[in-house]
Design a protein around this motif. Structure first.
Motif, short mmCIF file in Angstrom:
data_model
loop_
_atom_site.label_atom_id
_atom_site.label_comp_id
_atom_site.label_asym_id
_atom_site.label_seq_id
_atom_site.Cartn_x
_atom_site.Cartn_y
_atom_site.Cartn_z
N UNK A 60 1.68 6.73 21.29
CA UNK A 60 1.05 5.89 22.30
C UNK A 60 0.29 4.74 21.67
N UNK A 61 -0.07 3.75 22.48
CA UNK A 61 -0.86 2.61 22.02
C UNK A 61 -0.03 1.62 21.22
N UNK A 62 -0.72 0.57 20.75
CA UNK A 62 -0.09 -0.43 19.88
C UNK A 62 -0.60 -0.17 18.47
N UNK A 63 0.04 -0.83 17.50
CA UNK A 63 -0.35 -0.61 16.10
C UNK A 63 -1.84 -0.89 15.90
N UNK A 64 -2.34 -1.93 16.59
CA UNK A 64 -3.74 -2.33 16.41
C UNK A 64 -4.72 -1.30 16.98
N UNK B 47 -0.28 -0.82 3.19
CA UNK B 47 -1.50 -1.25 3.91
C UNK B 47 -1.42 -2.75 4.22
N UNK B 48 -1.01 -3.52 3.24
CA UNK B 48 -0.96 -4.98 3.42
C UNK B 48 0.06 -5.39 4.48
N UNK B 49 1.21 -4.71 4.49
CA UNK B 49 2.23 -5.08 5.48
C UNK B 49 1.81 -4.66 6.90
N UNK B 50 1.12 -3.53 7.02
CA UNK B 50 0.61 -3.13 8.34
C UNK B 50 -0.39 -4.19 8.82
N UNK B 51 -1.29 -4.58 7.91
CA UNK B 51 -2.31 -5.59 8.29
C UNK B 51 -1.64 -6.90 8.69
N UNK C 288 -1.77 -8.57 12.33
CA UNK C 288 -2.29 -9.94 12.37
C UNK C 288 -1.35 -10.85 13.16
N UNK C 289 -0.05 -10.72 12.91
CA UNK C 289 0.93 -11.57 13.61
C UNK C 289 1.01 -11.21 15.08
N UNK C 290 0.95 -9.92 15.37
CA UNK C 290 1.10 -9.48 16.76
C UNK C 290 -0.12 -9.81 17.61
N UNK C 291 -1.31 -9.80 16.98
CA UNK C 291 -2.55 -9.99 17.77
C UNK C 291 -3.20 -11.34 17.51
N UNK C 292 -2.54 -12.12 16.65
CA UNK C 292 -3.11 -13.42 16.33
C UNK C 292 -4.55 -13.32 15.80
N UNK C 293 -4.72 -12.36 14.91
CA UNK C 293 -6.04 -12.10 14.32
C UNK C 293 -5.91 -12.31 12.81
N UNK C 294 -6.93 -12.87 12.15
CA UNK C 294 -6.81 -13.06 10.70
C UNK C 294 -6.62 -11.73 9.97
N UNK C 295 -5.85 -11.76 8.92
CA UNK C 295 -5.52 -10.53 8.20
C UNK C 295 -6.77 -9.88 7.61
N UNK C 296 -7.77 -10.70 7.27
CA UNK C 296 -9.02 -10.14 6.72
C UNK C 296 -9.64 -9.19 7.74
N UNK C 297 -9.43 -9.48 9.01
CA UNK C 297 -9.99 -8.62 10.06
C UNK C 297 -9.11 -7.40 10.32
N UNK C 298 -7.78 -7.62 10.33
CA UNK C 298 -6.90 -6.49 10.66
C UNK C 298 -6.91 -5.42 9.55
N UNK D 27 -6.93 -3.47 -5.11
CA UNK D 27 -7.71 -2.57 -4.23
C UNK D 27 -8.84 -3.30 -3.52
N UNK D 28 -9.26 -4.42 -4.08
CA UNK D 28 -10.47 -5.09 -3.57
C UNK D 28 -10.43 -5.42 -2.08
N UNK D 29 -9.28 -5.89 -1.54
CA UNK D 29 -9.29 -6.23 -0.09
C UNK D 29 -9.58 -5.03 0.80
N UNK D 30 -9.54 -3.82 0.24
CA UNK D 30 -9.71 -2.60 1.06
C UNK D 30 -11.08 -1.98 0.90
N UNK D 31 -11.97 -2.67 0.17
CA UNK D 31 -13.31 -2.13 -0.06
C UNK D 31 -14.22 -2.50 1.11
N UNK D 32 -14.15 -1.70 2.16
CA UNK D 32 -14.95 -1.97 3.37
C UNK D 32 -16.36 -1.40 3.20
#
Ligand SMILES: NC(=O)C1=CN([C@@H]2O[C@H](COP(=O)(O)OP(=O)(O)OC[C@H]3O[C@@H](n4cnc5c(N)ncnc54)[C@H](OP(=O)(O)O)[C@@H]3O)[C@@H](O)[C@H]2O)C=CC1
Ligand SMILES: CC(=O)C(=O)O
Ligand SMILES: [Mg+2]
Length: 578
Positions: free
Chosen positions: A313-317, A334-338, A342-352, A377-382
């Motif tokens: 159920x739901x969307x990827x986001x 992880x990067x391809x999911x983001x 990003x493309x589907x929701x028109x949201x910057x990849x840094x956010x997704x 790994x750095x882009x994933x250090x939340x």
């Protein structure tokens, strides 16, 4: 006066014209060859040999009379006989050896078996058995199945490429053997992987076998066991690193382009992550390169995720993703999911990226660790407090999707799977590490610990499993769904560069092949039995994207790319000889 070879030794074989039989070990002889195969040589040439299936007319025309028993067989009967004999072996490795011997004897029959019996033979020529074959490759080695380019050949790589007998190569799969499946550094014995991957390029994707070239780059190994193994086939030294390694790889990449041109596809396979990301970044703008572990894996997993939405159920986001393992496969996926979100929701990849979390050997990747993390790994250090084990990470992140890319078996424990099942009606669990021994959990464990609610896929195949009188069908989330069709799409369109949008196109093409009938069985990947059709669709979507991006050089663009792909595919049926 010096006497000739023949005078020195009286007893040569019959017609020992070149002195080959009578030469002693310290005398040189010339390895004569002939250009057109006929007679006995034809039977020894795997590309053209048909064994008992040579017709009466061919036996006359090609000097085969008497070299074969009188019966004339069909390819179908040969296939039946071979499948019967392969099924008699108990050990998968014995089946692997039988298949490799067949490939060396009769190439078309090898591919016919593989194509017609793909679900049965894929685990033999590919994961898991190919892993064991690589571990024992030194003892199994009989004849070269690809090119070995070692540091001994430094400065002469172009010359070495020219030693390969085929000229029109379209796809190279190359490894340096440092991260073979989840089995670690197998050095030169990693050759089993490019050989296996290219067999799938032909069987699953339709690239001609003569256009495929497996290559192993040997810069040494740090595997002490192999270095001390008397049967080890590689350089007996520790791995070259740093500038020496990169200079050698650069010589290789330049020589390949010089020898085969701009449109040769080079697939990097099973390099360690400290080199893989850098090599991909360095060569993706100058060569047609593709890293299967980073990009192919990402594409196959994204396809499974897109398909799984029908069940979850739901969307990827709407989902939250947690990975065990933050290397090539983990961060690549992880990067391809983001990117897709990003493309589907028109949201910057840094956010997704924020809904995607990764755990490595030191725990959850969080901002406090940024100073010591590798670049990928750095882009994933939340922002989050430190968490040092997977179970606590599951409790903290509350993922709906759990993906194993650690290379370490049995790390999805009962507690971890139960935690996933307590938070989700249908938890998606992917145990991607290969071979089977390294899978993060088995299909049986995922289904029983989640009381039959998990949607499960793994990198190496698991059989269907019955739980509470219901049959469950685990999927195989393996990049072999993607790379054969993906590569074929690049080759058939004469594409000169790989673009991430092509990976997204491949994922969508694969997900579109999952039907309601599959969903009803809980499957998120279509059966391998349909793989040639699936590959044609993937190839068509990838080629379409390449034309759209202006990087396809085969013009004009065929109107129906699926039909075009199907028409270009290699088929293994015997040809008739004049
Ligand atoms: N199904 C498929 O199609 C594919 C499957 N794979 C499989 O995925 C696995 C990983 O491959 P790849 O990503 O290239 O390997 P890498 O070496 O690049 O990454 C492995 C990651 O796992 C982490 N790790 C290792 N041990 C543990 C542990 N005990 N607990 C938590 N994390 C751990 C490492 O941590 P650290 O960084 O701290 O060292 C690293 O981040 C292999 O088994 C491979 O066969 C790969 C490609 C395709
Ligand atoms: C499947 C694959 O590419 C790997 O396990 O490395
Ligand atoms: Mg791999």
């Amino acid at each position: 006066m010096e006497s000739t070879l023949k005078e020195q030794i009286p007893a040569g074989g019959v017609e020992d014209v070149y002195g080959e039989d009578c030469a002693t070990e310290d005398q040189c002889i010339t390895p004569w060859t002939i250009a057109v195969s006929s007679g006995y040589n034809l039977l020894r040439d795997p590309r053209y040999n048909k064994g008992l299936a040579f017709t009466e007319r061919e036996r006359d025309a090609h000097y085969l009379r008497g070299l074969l028993p009188p019966v004339v067989s069909t390819q179908e009967l040969q296939e039946k006989k071979l499948m019967q004999s392969i099924r008699q072996y108990d050990l998968p490795l014995h089946k692997y050896v039988a298949m490799m011997e067949l490939e060396e004897r009769n190439e078309r029959l090898f591919y016919k078996l593989l194509i017609d019996n793909v679900e049965e033979l894929l685990p033999i020529v590919y994961t898991p058995t190919v892993g064991e074959a690589c571990q024992k490759y030194g003892s199994l080695f009989k004849r070269p199945q690809g090119l070995y380019i070692s540091l001994k050949e430094k400065g002469r790589i172009l010359e070495v490429l020219k030693n390969w007998p085929e000229r029109s190569i379209q796809v190279i799969v190359v490894t340096d053997g440092e991260r073979i499946l989840g089995l670690g550094d197998l050095g030169c014995q990693g050759m089993g992987i490019p050989v296996g991957k290219l067999a799938l390029y032909t069987a699953l994707g339709g690239v001609r076998p003569s256009a495929c070239l497996p290559i192993t780059i040997d810069v040494g190994t740090n595997n002490e066991k192999l270095l001390n193994d008397e049967f080890y086939i590689g350089l007996r030294q520790n791995r070259a690193t740093g500038q020496e390694y990169y200079d050698f790889l650069h010589e290789f990449m330049s020589a390949v382009k010089q020898n085969y041109g701009e449109k040769i596809l080079i697939q990097f396979e099973d390099f360690a992550n400290h080199n893989a990301f850098e090599l991909l970044a360095k060569y993706r703008t100058t060569h047609l390169v593709f890293n299967d572990d980073i990009q192919g894996t990402a594409s196959v997993v994204l396809a499974g995720l897109i398909a799984s939405l029908k069940l979850l159920g739901g969307a990827l986001c709407d989902h939250t993703f947690l990975f065990l393992g933050a290397g090539e496969a983990g961060t690549g996926i992880a990067e391809l999911i983001a990117l897709e979100i990003s493309k589907k929701t028109n949201t910057p990849v840094e956010e997704t990226r924020r809904k995607i979390w990764l755990v490595d050997s030191k725990g959850l990747i969080v901002s406090g660790r940024k100073g010591t993390l590798q670049a990928f790994k750095k882009p994933w250090a939340h922002e989050h407090e430190p968490v040092n084990n997977l179970l606590d990470a599951v409790k903290a992140v509350k993922p709906s999707v759990l993906i194993g890319t650690s290379g370490v078996g049995r790390t999805f424990t009962k507690e971890v799977v139960e935690a996933m099942a307590s938070m989700n009606e249908r938890p998606l669990i992917m145990a991607l590490s290969n071979p089977t021994s390294q899978a993060e959990c088995t299909a049986e464990e995922a289904y029983t610990w989640s009381e039959g609610r998990a949607v499960f896929a793994s990198g190496s195949p698991f059989p269907s499993f019955e739980y509470n009188e219901k049959l469950y069908f685990p999927g195989q989330a393996n990049n072999c769904y993607i790379f054969p069709g993906f590569g074929f799409g690049l080759v058939m369109s004469g594409t000169i560069r790989v673009h991430d949008d092509m990976l997204l196109a491949a994922s969508e093409a694969l997900a579109a092949q999952v039907t309601d009938e599959h969903y009803a069985k809980g499957m998120i990947y279509p059966p391998f039995a349909d793989i040639r059709k699936i590959s044609a669709h993937i190839a068509a979507r990838v080629a379409a994207k390449a034309y759209e991006l202006g990087v396809a050089t085969r013009l004009p663009r065929p109107a129906d790319l699926v039909k075009y792909a199907e028409s270009c595919m290699y088929t293994p049926n015997y040809r008739s000889y004049r």
